[in-house]
Design a protein around this motif. Structure first.
Motif, short mmCIF file in Angstrom:
data_model
loop_
_atom_site.label_atom_id
_atom_site.label_comp_id
_atom_site.label_asym_id
_atom_site.label_seq_id
_atom_site.Cartn_x
_atom_site.Cartn_y
_atom_site.Cartn_z
N THR A 262 0.94 -1.28 -0.03
CA THR A 262 -0.02 -0.06 0.16
C THR A 262 0.89 1.18 -0.04
O THR A 262 2.06 1.09 0.16
CB THR A 262 -0.90 0.05 1.13
N ASN A 263 0.30 2.33 -0.18
CA ASN A 263 0.98 3.69 0.01
C ASN A 263 1.70 3.73 1.25
O ASN A 263 2.54 4.61 1.17
CB ASN A 263 0.12 4.95 -0.47
N ALA A 264 1.14 3.45 2.23
CA ALA A 264 1.58 3.60 3.65
C ALA A 264 2.81 2.91 3.86
O ALA A 264 3.76 3.36 4.73
CB ALA A 264 0.48 3.09 4.74
N GLU A 265 3.34 2.15 3.04
CA GLU A 265 4.48 1.24 3.11
C GLU A 265 5.53 1.69 2.08
O GLU A 265 6.65 1.50 2.42
CB GLU A 265 4.25 -0.14 2.75
N ALA A 266 5.13 2.66 1.03
CA ALA A 266 6.15 3.26 0.26
C ALA A 266 7.35 3.97 0.89
O ALA A 266 6.84 4.59 1.88
CB ALA A 266 5.39 3.86 -1.03
N ASP A 267 8.43 3.92 0.47
CA ASP A 267 9.53 4.74 1.07
C ASP A 267 10.67 4.85 0.22
O ASP A 267 10.63 4.19 -1.12
CB ASP A 267 10.10 3.80 2.21
N GLY A 268 11.69 5.65 0.38
CA GLY A 268 12.91 6.08 -0.22
C GLY A 268 12.53 6.36 -1.51
O GLY A 268 11.67 7.06 -2.18
N PRO A 269 13.55 5.87 -2.73
CA PRO A 269 13.19 6.22 -4.02
C PRO A 269 11.94 5.83 -4.55
O PRO A 269 11.31 6.65 -5.50
CB PRO A 269 14.31 5.65 -4.79
N LEU A 270 11.35 4.79 -4.15
CA LEU A 270 10.02 4.17 -4.56
C LEU A 270 8.98 5.39 -4.40
O LEU A 270 8.27 5.74 -5.32
CB LEU A 270 9.54 2.98 -4.06
N LEU A 271 9.06 5.98 -3.15
CA LEU A 271 7.93 6.79 -2.65
C LEU A 271 8.22 8.26 -3.56
O LEU A 271 7.16 8.77 -4.07
CB LEU A 271 8.24 7.22 -1.30
N ASP A 272 9.45 8.67 -3.75
CA ASP A 272 9.73 9.87 -4.77
C ASP A 272 9.13 9.68 -6.09
O ASP A 272 8.83 10.35 -6.70
CB ASP A 272 11.24 10.22 -4.60
N THR A 273 9.20 8.43 -6.50
CA THR A 273 9.02 8.22 -7.84
C THR A 273 7.37 8.14 -8.13
O THR A 273 6.92 8.80 -9.08
CB THR A 273 9.40 6.72 -8.33
N VAL A 274 6.60 7.82 -7.19
CA VAL A 274 5.15 7.62 -7.21
C VAL A 274 4.36 8.76 -6.92
O VAL A 274 3.22 8.97 -7.10
CB VAL A 274 4.65 6.10 -6.56
N ALA A 275 5.06 9.36 -5.78
CA ALA A 275 4.27 10.41 -4.96
C ALA A 275 4.90 11.83 -5.38
O ALA A 275 4.51 12.70 -4.51
CB ALA A 275 4.20 9.99 -3.38
N THR A 276 5.70 12.18 -6.04
CA THR A 276 6.19 13.50 -6.08
C THR A 276 5.34 14.35 -6.70
O THR A 276 4.67 13.99 -7.84
CB THR A 276 7.53 13.71 -7.31
N PRO A 277 4.75 15.62 -6.09
CA PRO A 277 3.69 16.46 -6.63
C PRO A 277 4.09 17.37 -7.55
O PRO A 277 5.32 17.53 -8.02
CB PRO A 277 3.34 17.13 -5.33
N ASP A 278 3.27 17.64 -8.45
CA ASP A 278 3.55 18.62 -9.33
C ASP A 278 4.16 20.15 -8.75
O ASP A 278 4.17 20.14 -7.52
CB ASP A 278 2.36 18.92 -10.15
N GLU A 279 4.49 20.93 -9.49
CA GLU A 279 5.10 22.26 -9.18
C GLU A 279 4.48 22.90 -8.06
O GLU A 279 5.02 23.25 -6.96
CB GLU A 279 5.66 23.04 -10.22
N PRO A 280 2.91 23.30 -8.52
CA PRO A 280 2.35 24.06 -7.26
C PRO A 280 2.24 23.30 -5.80
O PRO A 280 2.35 23.64 -4.93
CB PRO A 280 1.07 24.26 -7.82
N GLY A 281 2.06 22.08 -6.05
CA GLY A 281 1.87 20.85 -4.67
C GLY A 281 3.20 20.84 -4.10
O GLY A 281 3.52 20.88 -2.87
N ARG A 282 4.39 21.12 -4.76
CA ARG A 282 5.74 21.06 -4.26
C ARG A 282 5.87 22.06 -3.59
O ARG A 282 6.55 22.19 -2.43
CB ARG A 282 6.73 20.57 -5.38
N LEU A 283 5.61 23.25 -3.99
CA LEU A 283 6.10 24.47 -3.36
C LEU A 283 4.92 24.73 -2.02
O LEU A 283 5.53 25.14 -1.13
CB LEU A 283 5.45 25.74 -4.41
N LEU A 284 3.74 24.29 -2.21
CA LEU A 284 2.87 24.24 -1.10
C LEU A 284 3.40 23.21 -0.01
O LEU A 284 3.49 23.64 1.12
CB LEU A 284 1.26 23.69 -1.37
#
Length: 502
Positions: A428-450
């Protein structure tokens, strides 16, 4: 003559091969057991003696030595009884030793010769399958052993019947197939009046496997909503059901071989000790956090638990397993749980209500909430305030949406995660970590700034930052979005615990 019988020792969820070696020789009458056996194993001498007497056999007036090999492996439990008895009968020539060579044996003996249930039969059956052996076990646990397909299971009700089977006089019937138990009926979300924010948080928690803390006055519906959670979670897969059943088997809780695909829901009382919650004891057994593996651990009245007991959950919540270290053994149990906790805002429970709150507010609330450590709260993804239900809410008709509708959305979100993490070690998403989390959950630019601004203002730890990303990914999955956007990050941040200001 030396007879050999195969059995197992249990270390957590690991079954290790043990050979029972029985030697009968001339000398002064004695019955000695060696091989690092605990008291329960040592007492099997008297149970074996009485069981043999019950079927009309007596021990020979010779020196009997039973060695449990390997001798440096700790042996615990009463499941060695049957193996010792059969080894002794083989050494006496009552049973053909070659007839026992193809079987692994587990079972406790009663004084009248009955073969009684013992914990861990499912693990023993799976271990027997790996070694290409059959299994002799108690008749009541035959259905449990039958889940290990491809092996011969001999379910013995008593010692005499087993002897007749081994001699070929009267064959015992094969073990019936294990049953898949139906999921127990629980409360429906239609029973919850109002509390839309809390119900939304519950749906997010179910969709991504996130931890959730509900805080509110007594009678607001926190326990009811927690009890509704199993009804919206997807059922266990066959592999997960077997994994959960192995833990129940070791704990002696798998009755009649019934395996359920409903996720575990454990609700320990707040007086539970550390050993009861995370495992341990003189004979190391799985605790509540392991019995809730792949399911829900609900802790009601969270601050009423002892602080040391709560802090013992930090490692299991982070790693998904719990390691119990003892002088004679180091045992690891799986503990991938979804923590759902509920608490009152203060000891009297009515903080903010001038008509009911005590005169010690707000110090009363600060002291009460301080019983739960910050590091533990930081491991909880979703924090939601549950307001008191008004009389107007109670008078409303039941909501149109119940557990079935929410469960459909949760199942769709879980299906997306199953496809996304195919081939990975996470579910599940709650178990994702490290590079895998960065790959699947990096937000778009407005989300990243927020998120960057919020991390500074809310003083999020690195763990808190990543947990916001996981919740954001779950919100995107519920919305059917390919990528994480600003709106998902904003909602995820709304569920974070605010750090206290100086």
């Amino acid at each position: 003559m030396v007879a050999h019988v195969s059995t197992v020792a249990f270390l957590g969820l690991e079954a290790r091969s043990v050979e029972v070696q029985v030697h009968v020789a001339a000398g002064l009458p004695a019955f000695v057991m060696v091989g690092l056996a605990d008291k329960a194993v040592g007492e099997s001498r008297e149970r074996v003696r009485a069981a043999l007497s019950a079927i009309g056999l007596a021990l020979p007036p010779k020196r009997i030595t039973v060695n449990l090999s390997p001798a440096d492996l700790p042996k615990e439990g009463s499941h060695y009884d049957l193996a010792v008895a059969l080894g002794l009968l083989a050494a006496m020539g009552v049973v053909d030793a070659e007839a026992l060579a193809d079987y692994l044996v587990v079972g406790e003996l009663a004084l009248d010769g009955r073969v009684q249930a013992a914990p861990g039969v499912l693990l023993a059956a799976l271990h027997a399958a790996e070694r290409g052996l059959g299994l002799i076990c108690p008749a009541t646990q035959g259905p449990e052993a039958a889940w290990a397909s491809g092996i011969e299971v001999v379910p013995a009700a008593d010692l005499m019947g087993l002897l007749q089977h081994l001699k070929g006089d009267t064959l015992l019937p094969p073990a019936p197939a294990g049953e898949a138990a139906a999921a127990p009926a629980g409360p429906d979300l239609r029973q919850v009046k109002g509390q839309e924010t809390a119900k939304r948080a519950l749906e997010i928690a179910a969709a991504g496997g996130h931890n959730l803390l509900m805080s509110g006055p007594p009678g607001a519906g926190k326990s009811l909503m927690a009890a509704c959670l199993p009804g919206i979670l997807p059922p266990l897969t066959p592999a997960e059901a077997l994994e959960v059943s192995m833990i129940a088997s070791v704990a002696g809780l798998l009755e009649g071989g019934r395996i359920s695909r409903a996720r575990p829901f454990r609700t320990p009382h707040h007086s539970a000790s550390m050993a009861a919650l995370v495992g341990g004891g003189l004979r190391v057994k799985p605790g509540e956090v392991s019995l809730a593996h792949l399911g829900v651990l609900f802790l009601d009245e969270l601050p009423e638990f002892q602080r040391a007991v709560l802090d013992s959950l930090r490692q299991p919540l982070e790693t998904g397993r719990v390691s119990v270290a003892r002088a004679n053994a180091h045992v690891t149990f799986p503990a991938r749980v979804q923590l759902i906790a509920a608490m009152n805002p203060c000891r009297c429970g009515h903080l903010g209500d001038p008509a009911l709150a005590c005169a010690r507010a707000p110090k009363c609330a600060a002291d009460y909430q301080a019983k739960v450590s910050g590091p533990l709260l930081d491991r909880i993804d979703l924090h939601v305030e549950v307001a008191a239900v008004s009389a107007a809410d109670l008078a409303l008709p039941p909501p149109a949406e119940g557990s079935a509708e929410v469960a459909a959305r949760v199942a769709a979100a879980r299906a997306v995660q199953t496809e996304r993490y195919a081939g990975e070690s996470v579910r599940t998403n709650a178990e994702a970590d490290g590079p895998l989390l960065d790959t699947v959950a990096t937000p778009d630019e407005p989300g990243r700034l927020l998120l960057a601004q919020a991390a500074e203002k809310l003083r999020l730890s690195a763990r808190g930052y990543h947990r916001v990303l996981r919740v954001s990914r779950t919100l995107a999955d519920l919305a059917g979005a390919e990528s994480v956007g600003r709106v998902h990050v904003a909602e995820a941040l709304s569920y974070r615990r605010r750090a206290p200001t100086n």
